[in-house]
Motif scaffolding. Structure first.
Motif, mmCIF file in Angstrom:
data_model
loop_
_atom_site.group_PDB
_atom_site.id
_atom_site.type_symbol
_atom_site.label_atom_id
_atom_site.label_comp_id
_atom_site.label_asym_id
_atom_site.label_seq_id
_atom_site.Cartn_x
_atom_site.Cartn_y
_atom_site.Cartn_z
ATOM 1 N N TRP A 46 0.866 -1.354 -0.654
ATOM 2 C CA TRP A 46 -0.266 -0.343 -0.364
ATOM 3 C C TRP A 46 -0.226 -0.027 1.193
ATOM 4 O O TRP A 46 -1.236 0.889 1.496
ATOM 5 C CB TRP A 46 -1.531 -0.983 -0.464
ATOM 6 N N GLN A 47 0.889 -0.346 1.990
ATOM 7 C CA GLN A 47 0.827 0.120 3.130
ATOM 8 C C GLN A 47 1.221 1.611 3.313
ATOM 9 O O GLN A 47 1.993 2.107 2.475
ATOM 10 C CB GLN A 47 1.774 -0.631 4.193
ATOM 11 N N SER A 48 0.680 2.403 4.041
ATOM 12 C CA SER A 48 1.200 3.817 4.120
ATOM 13 C C SER A 48 2.054 4.012 5.466
ATOM 14 O O SER A 48 2.187 3.193 6.414
ATOM 15 C CB SER A 48 0.028 4.694 4.258
ATOM 16 N N VAL A 49 2.572 5.088 5.294
ATOM 17 C CA VAL A 49 3.523 5.802 6.503
ATOM 18 C C VAL A 49 3.041 6.979 6.894
ATOM 19 O O VAL A 49 2.729 7.958 5.993
ATOM 20 C CB VAL A 49 4.802 5.886 6.120
ATOM 21 N N LEU A 50 2.701 7.077 8.337
ATOM 22 C CA LEU A 50 2.074 8.323 8.750
ATOM 23 C C LEU A 50 3.195 9.558 8.718
ATOM 24 O O LEU A 50 4.460 9.287 9.049
ATOM 25 C CB LEU A 50 1.617 8.379 10.166
ATOM 26 N N LEU A 51 3.071 10.924 8.249
ATOM 27 C CA LEU A 51 4.015 11.976 8.030
ATOM 28 C C LEU A 51 3.527 12.897 9.190
ATOM 29 O O LEU A 51 2.783 12.765 9.921
ATOM 30 C CB LEU A 51 3.800 12.549 6.517
ATOM 31 N N SER A 52 4.914 13.364 9.367
ATOM 32 C CA SER A 52 4.881 14.689 10.564
ATOM 33 C C SER A 52 3.794 15.587 10.316
ATOM 34 O O SER A 52 3.448 16.259 11.555
ATOM 35 C CB SER A 52 6.113 15.313 10.799
ATOM 36 N N TYR A 92 0.466 1.765 12.905
ATOM 37 C CA TYR A 92 0.607 3.014 12.229
ATOM 38 C C TYR A 92 0.450 2.970 10.701
ATOM 39 O O TYR A 92 0.577 3.892 9.745
ATOM 40 C CB TYR A 92 1.958 3.567 12.567
ATOM 41 N N GLN A 93 0.827 1.516 10.308
ATOM 42 C CA GLN A 93 0.653 1.342 8.608
ATOM 43 C C GLN A 93 -0.939 1.269 8.076
ATOM 44 O O GLN A 93 -0.830 1.506 6.979
ATOM 45 C CB GLN A 93 1.284 -0.099 8.205
ATOM 46 N N SER A 94 -1.727 1.618 9.017
ATOM 47 C CA SER A 94 -3.141 1.343 8.603
ATOM 48 C C SER A 94 -3.563 2.814 8.429
ATOM 49 O O SER A 94 -3.547 3.524 9.477
ATOM 50 C CB SER A 94 -3.968 0.549 9.892
ATOM 51 N N ALA A 95 -4.274 3.039 7.363
ATOM 52 C CA ALA A 95 -4.974 4.459 7.126
ATOM 53 C C ALA A 95 -6.354 4.231 7.505
ATOM 54 O O ALA A 95 -6.927 5.322 7.203
ATOM 55 C CB ALA A 95 -4.783 4.694 5.554
ATOM 56 N N ALA A 96 -6.864 3.555 8.555
ATOM 57 C CA ALA A 96 -8.159 3.348 8.998
ATOM 58 C C ALA A 96 -8.562 4.186 10.339
ATOM 59 O O ALA A 96 -9.665 4.370 10.627
ATOM 60 C CB ALA A 96 -8.720 1.737 9.170
ATOM 61 N N ARG A 111 5.908 7.945 12.641
ATOM 62 C CA ARG A 111 5.921 9.012 11.748
ATOM 63 C C ARG A 111 7.030 9.605 11.130
ATOM 64 O O ARG A 111 8.286 9.486 11.954
ATOM 65 C CB ARG A 111 4.799 10.150 11.994
ATOM 66 N N THR A 112 7.135 10.075 9.835
ATOM 67 C CA THR A 112 8.551 10.515 9.243
ATOM 68 C C THR A 112 8.372 11.842 8.711
ATOM 69 O O THR A 112 7.375 12.300 8.543
ATOM 70 C CB THR A 112 8.870 9.581 8.259
ATOM 71 N N ASP A 113 9.206 12.402 8.498
ATOM 72 C CA ASP A 113 9.479 13.812 7.845
ATOM 73 C C ASP A 113 9.159 13.639 6.270
ATOM 74 O O ASP A 113 9.938 12.787 5.729
ATOM 75 C CB ASP A 113 10.772 14.423 8.142
ATOM 76 N N PRO A 114 8.020 14.228 6.068
ATOM 77 C CA PRO A 114 8.000 14.122 4.376
ATOM 78 C C PRO A 114 9.103 14.549 3.404
ATOM 79 O O PRO A 114 9.105 14.108 2.342
ATOM 80 C CB PRO A 114 6.436 14.953 4.239
#
Length: 375
Positions: free
Chosen positions: A219-225, A34-38, A307-310
């Motif tokens: 540069w790792q991302s977090v998926l938001l709700s 989930y840290q991957s934006a691909a 995933r988290t709440d923005p």
């Protein structure tokens, strides 16, 4: 002047190479995180990567007291770090990620030197210096260790401390560089090894580590709700503790078994247990086979979420390495130690394979081969 130089050469300590080794290792990684934006919208992305690692090692003795080890590994990595700014990126391209195609490849190299001074028959003092460099990352390491043998060499106590300083580029999710970040890692270790009998050795060790600074790779991302992506946010400190026990037992049929257990905990709420077993069997005086198995279980760090709440302002990460998981490694190796002619004592050849897989959809195949000479 000539006479003075002759005297200096005559009394200079002798320099003798004891061993030389080269090794090539291939890593083939596949999975999703989930840290991957691909990935697709709201889905984990690819963790696909391959690494080619040639390395060389030389061990030399200088005089009667000093031993020097030089180790030089080189990593040729695909999908390892963001390189989109160098090669260009379309405005509507997906956000960069450490393990997806925007990296296009990376070359990393290290020089690692370990000097050991034999103070007396029972005491060794060692100093380590290392430098690592790749396109967005530089690292310096220094270490000092003392080894003391006691009770007629049946008990060995080893203590060491290491300091690592990392300096690397800070990236945003838009793919741009935003200055530099740094990280400090201080590690201390204490190991006690005891010979219980002519065929049994046990060891207990503790390692404590304090990390300060930017502890993510930026540069790792977090998926938001809302299926958008936000930046990873981690604390500026991490305290890590590990306690290990080892047992090595010689077997009467020309074999040996090695068992290892490691317990780990840190102040991010992550705890882990690792159990490992290695079985070595000599089939001929020059031929040895090895089979190994490793089992690892860990709880998730308290900041991990798919995933988290923005709207939340706290720490957050989707790094799959910080998730709760069970990982296993199964492997084997074949080693040959052959008599060698001329000045060499013997020739060592080995080839091995390991398969690593874990419960959160990551797998790595590792193939390695090595060649070494002892003089």
């Amino acid at each position: 002047m000539i006479a003075a130089l002759a005297v200096m050469v005559a009394f200079a300590p002798s320099y003798q190479i004891e061993s030389m080794r080269v090794r090539f290792t291939h890593f083939d990684q596949n999975g999703r995180g989930y840290q991957s934006a691909a990935g697709g919208e709201g889905q984990p992305g690819s963790e696909r990567a391959t690494i080619e690692q040639p390395q060389a090692e030389v061990v030399a003795r200088i005089g009667d007291r000093l031993t020097e080890r030089i180790w030089v590994p080189v990593d040729v990595v695909t999908a390892a770090s963001p390189d989109h700014t160098r090669f260009g990126r379309a405005a509507d391209a997906p956000a960069p990620d450490a393990i997806t195609s925007p990296s296009r490849g990376n070359l990393a190299g290290s020089v690692d030197s370990l000097s050991t001074y034999h103070l007396d028959r029972t005491t060794d003092v060692s100093f380590r210096g290392a430098f690592h460099v790749e396109e967005p990352f530089e690292s310096w390491a220094f270490g000092l260790g003392v080894t003391r043998a006691m009770a007629e060499d049946n008990t060995v106590l080893d203590a060491s401390v290491h300091q690592i300083v990392d300096w690397f580029d800070r990236f945003g999710l838009d793919g741009e560089r935003y200055g530099r970040a740094n990280r400090s890692t201080t590690n201390a270790n204490l190991t006690l090894t005891q010979l219980l009998s002519a065929t049994t050795i046990v060891g207990v060790s503790y390692g404590g580590t304090l990390q300060l600074g930017t502890l993510g790779n930026t540069w790792q991302s977090v998926l938001l709700s809302d299926d958008m992506r936000g930046t990873e946010r981690l604390p500026w400190d991490r305290q890590r503790h590990a306690l290990s026990t080892r047992l090595a037992q010689w077997l009467p049929w020309q074999g040996a078994i090695k068992l290892h257990h490691r317990a780990y905990i840190d102040n991010w709420g992550l705890g882990a247990h690792t159990v490992e077993a290695d079985l070595h069997q000599r089939l001929r005086p020059w031929l040895t086979v090895r089979a190994s198995y490793r089992w690892h279980r860990q709880s998730a760090a308290r900041y991990f979420a798919k995933r988290t709440d923005p709207a939340e302002d706290g720490f957050r990460t989707a790094d799959s390495d910080l998730a709760g998981l069970v990982a296993q490694t199964v492997g084997g190796a074949l080693a040959l130690d052959l008599p060698y002619v001329a000045r060499g004592r013997d020739l060592h050849i080995d080839i091995g394979y390991e398969h690593y897989f874990r419960s959160n959809h990551l797998a790595v195949d590792v193939t390695t081969c090595g060649l070494g000479f002892r003089f």
